[in-house]
Design a protein around this motif. Structure first.
Motif, PDB file in Angstrom:
ATOM      1  N   GLY A 132      12.687  -2.455  -4.406  1.00 44.43           N
ATOM      2  CA  GLY A 132      13.976  -3.387  -4.264  1.00 44.43           C
ATOM      3  C   GLY A 132      15.024  -2.893  -3.444  1.00 44.43           C
ATOM      4  N   PHE A 159       7.087   3.075  -1.591  1.00 41.57           N
ATOM      5  CA  PHE A 159       8.195   3.095  -0.913  1.00 41.57           C
ATOM      6  C   PHE A 159       9.395   3.147  -1.571  1.00 41.57           C
ATOM      7  CE2 PHE A 159       4.881   1.835   2.307  1.00 41.57           C
ATOM      8  CZ  PHE A 159       5.032   2.822   3.367  1.00 41.57           C
ATOM      9  N   ASP A 214      13.435   4.961  -2.797  1.00 45.43           N
ATOM     10  CA  ASP A 214      14.852   5.183  -2.159  1.00 45.43           C
ATOM     11  C   ASP A 214      15.195   6.708  -1.863  1.00 45.43           C
ATOM     12  OD1 ASP A 214      15.193   5.164  -4.884  1.00 45.43           O
ATOM     13  OD2 ASP A 214      17.503   4.551  -4.547  1.00 45.43           O
ATOM     14  N   VAL A 215      14.082   7.639  -2.573  1.00 42.04           N
ATOM     15  CA  VAL A 215      14.154   9.026  -2.487  1.00 42.04           C
ATOM     16  C   VAL A 215      13.172   9.660  -1.815  1.00 42.04           C
ATOM     17  CG1 VAL A 215      15.811   9.415  -4.526  1.00 42.04           C
ATOM     18  CG2 VAL A 215      13.103   8.940  -4.884  1.00 42.04           C
ATOM     19  N   GLY A 264      10.882  11.788  -2.503  1.00 45.26           N
ATOM     20  CA  GLY A 264       9.697  11.816  -3.391  1.00 45.26           C
ATOM     21  C   GLY A 264      10.187  12.157  -4.664  1.00 45.26           C
ATOM     22  N   VAL A 265       9.438  12.976  -5.427  1.00 43.80           N
ATOM     23  CA  VAL A 265       9.977  13.586  -6.911  1.00 43.80           C
ATOM     24  C   VAL A 265      10.996  14.684  -6.476  1.00 43.80           C
ATOM     25  CG1 VAL A 265       9.268  14.285  -9.001  1.00 43.80           C
ATOM     26  CG2 VAL A 265       7.803  12.665  -7.833  1.00 43.80           C
ATOM     27  N   HIS A 323      14.037  15.678 -16.521  1.00 39.36           N
ATOM     28  CA  HIS A 323      14.615  15.791 -15.341  1.00 39.36           C
ATOM     29  C   HIS A 323      14.051  14.719 -14.628  1.00 39.36           C
ATOM     30  CE1 HIS A 323      15.575  16.868 -11.420  1.00 39.36           C
ATOM     31  NE2 HIS A 323      14.297  17.178 -10.943  1.00 39.36           N
ATOM     32  N   VAL A 324      12.935  13.874 -14.911  1.00 45.91           N
ATOM     33  CA  VAL A 324      12.635  12.705 -14.282  1.00 45.91           C
ATOM     34  C   VAL A 324      12.957  11.771 -15.034  1.00 45.91           C
ATOM     35  CG1 VAL A 324      10.748  11.380 -13.432  1.00 45.91           C
ATOM     36  CG2 VAL A 324      10.528  13.950 -13.106  1.00 45.91           C
ATOM     37  N   LYS A 366       7.238   5.225 -12.786  1.00 42.39           N
ATOM     38  CA  LYS A 366       6.278   5.526 -11.826  1.00 42.39           C
ATOM     39  C   LYS A 366       5.458   6.628 -12.475  1.00 42.39           C
ATOM     40  CE  LYS A 366       8.980   5.216  -7.764  1.00 42.39           C
ATOM     41  NZ  LYS A 366       9.214   3.548  -7.663  1.00 42.39           N
TER      42      LYS A 366
HETATM   43  N1  LIG Z   1      13.189  13.664 -10.574  1.00 46.55           N
HETATM   44  C1  LIG Z   1      13.621  12.560  -9.900  1.00 46.55           C
HETATM   45  N2  LIG Z   1      13.206  12.608  -8.595  1.00 46.55           N
HETATM   46  C2  LIG Z   1      13.694  11.375  -7.812  1.00 46.55           C
HETATM   47  N3  LIG Z   1      14.231  10.478  -8.381  1.00 46.55           N
HETATM   48  C3  LIG Z   1      14.396  10.420  -9.890  1.00 46.55           C
HETATM   49  C4  LIG Z   1      14.217  11.531 -10.611  1.00 46.55           C
HETATM   50  N4  LIG Z   1      14.743  10.954 -11.564  1.00 46.55           N
HETATM   51  C5  LIG Z   1      14.982   9.754 -11.703  1.00 46.55           C
HETATM   52  N5  LIG Z   1      15.255   9.340 -10.433  1.00 46.55           N
HETATM   53  C6  LIG Z   1      15.587   8.073  -9.933  1.00 46.55           C
HETATM   54  O1  LIG Z   1      14.772   7.302  -9.591  1.00 46.55           O
HETATM   55  C7  LIG Z   1      14.828   6.227  -8.589  1.00 46.55           C
HETATM   56  C8  LIG Z   1      13.544   5.657  -8.017  1.00 46.55           C
HETATM   57  O2  LIG Z   1      12.953   4.871  -9.098  1.00 46.55           O
HETATM   58  P1  LIG Z   1      13.449   3.297  -8.881  1.00 46.55           P
HETATM   59  O3  LIG Z   1      14.861   3.179  -9.002  1.00 46.55           O
HETATM   60  O4  LIG Z   1      12.507   2.370  -9.703  1.00 46.55           O
HETATM   61  O5  LIG Z   1      12.794   3.048  -7.565  1.00 46.55           O
HETATM   62  P2  LIG Z   1      12.126   2.080  -6.846  1.00 46.55           P
HETATM   63  O6  LIG Z   1      13.184   1.254  -6.238  1.00 46.55           O
HETATM   64  O7  LIG Z   1      11.511   2.780  -5.779  1.00 46.55           O
HETATM   65  O8  LIG Z   1      11.156   1.209  -7.772  1.00 46.55           O
HETATM   66  C9  LIG Z   1      15.541   7.279  -7.771  1.00 46.55           C
HETATM   67  O9  LIG Z   1      16.471   6.214  -6.942  1.00 46.55           O
HETATM   68  C10 LIG Z   1      16.316   8.224  -8.923  1.00 46.55           C
HETATM   69  O10 LIG Z   1      17.757   7.741  -8.924  1.00 46.55           O
END
Ligand SMILES: Nc1ncnc2c1ncn2[C@@H]1O[C@H](COP(=O)(O)OP(=O)(O)O)[C@@H](O)[C@H]1O
Ligand SMILES: CC(=O)N[C@@H](CCC(=O)OP(=O)(O)O)C(=O)O
Length: 265
Positions: free
Chosen positions: A10, A181, A183-184, A186-187, A211-212, A219
């Motif tokens: 989004g 795709f 907004d980061v 990757g992991v 941490h995730v 995801k």
């Molecule tokens: N270890 C991590 N690595 C990357 N992103 C993470 C991690 N843990 C939490 N996040 C969060 O997950 C977000 C991506 O997931 P989400 O907001 O659902 O994105 P999308 O819009 O791609 O669905 C990132 O913006 C970040 O805030």
């Protein structure tokens, strides 16, 4: 039939320029790799804004939006209405033969109430259904573009996370690859560095580290529960930098997730 699932976040959709460039990159990549692209889009930030304007409090539970029934008209209006029309509009501008789809149309996916619906409200889970309609559209050269609002078999309207829709379509169509795709880049690890490669067996541990979290946790969970029979790779990449990571590079940069460890055969 070689299918690749592309999930657009989004946050990416809010950035018109990035959305346009990403769709063009998918177009080039699908021609080059001779695969059929299937697109799923989110729209979380739009839902946040619309709910806020209606005076509804935004609440998440394990990365999923708590969706009381009273909020479903607003959530549907944002995801399956405005955001969906916007993505289809940009696709048309890029000269893609886009077909807007609800995931449960033609029973492509089957949707049921989430097992935690006592906490989540009108949120659904999906599983693969009948791909006849989808395959026919792909063979005719159409690009199915899915929003994430679903119907149950009794016609109840449920909010499903777009990552879960992408994962279920991946299994239904026996896709070879899935690209998120986000907004980061990757992991990210504990030093905020992108982890270049993760094996499926490492995901379980990763989700327990704490941490995730939030959206990335959704995801990772959807990937653990996936049937990896046909899937060769999942890529999580930054949609806001599509141009930077495609021009001069053979592929998008990001975190690559595969069933086996890197180098294993
Ligand atoms: N270890 C991590 N690595 C990357 N992103 C993470 C991690 N843990 C939490 N996040 C969060 O997950 C977000 C991506 O997931 P989400 O907001 O659902 O994105 P999308 O819009 O791609 O669905 C990132 O913006 C970040 O805030
Ligand atoms: C149940 C649930 O969490 N639904 C998501 C659906 C949209 C989505 O997944 O959007 P992003 O890809 O932009 O995060 C939501 O309402 O935000």
């Amino acid at each position: 039939m070689k299918v690749v699932i592309y999930k657009l976040s989004g946050k990416l959709i809010k950035d018109s320029d990035a959305l346009n460039k990403t769709l063009r990159a998918i177009q080039m990549r699908s021609e080059r790799g001779q695969h059929y692209p299937v697109i799923v889009h989110g729209g979380g930030p739009y839902v946040d804004t619309w709910c806020d304007a209606w005076g509804y409090q935004v609440e998440k539970y394990q990365g999923l939006r708590v969706s009381p029934d009273v909020q479903i008209p607003v959530i549907t209006g944002a995801l399956a209405g405005y955001v969906h029309m916007r993505v289809i509009g940009v696709a048309k501008d890029v000269k893609i033969a886009a077909i807007g789809m609800t995931p449960t149309t033609g029973e492509s996916l089957v949707c049921e109430l989430h097992p935690d619906s006592d906490k989540l409200g009108s949120v659904g889970v999906v599983r693969p259904g009948n791909t006849r309609l989808l395959i026919s559209l792909l063979q005719q050269g159409y690009w199915p573009i899915f929003h994430s609002m679903c119907h149950t078999i009794n016609g109840q309207c449920l909010n499903v996370n777009a990552d879960d829709i992408a994962a279920a379509l991946c299994v239904a169509l026996q896709a070879e690859e899935m690209v998120f795709f986000s907004d980061v880049p990757g992991v990210l690890d504990t030093h905020q560095q992108t982890i270049p490669h993760i094996a499926l067996s490492e995901l379980e541990q990763l989700q327990l580290t704490g941490h995730v979290h939030s959206g990335m946790l959704v995801k990772i969970k959807s990937l653990i529960n996936l049937n990896w029979e046909s899937l060769q790779r999942v890529l999580i990449t930054n949609g806001h930098q599509t141009e930077k990571t495609t021009i001069g590079a053979s592929d998008f940069e990001g975190t690559s997730i595969t069933e086996l460890s890197e180098g294993a055969s």
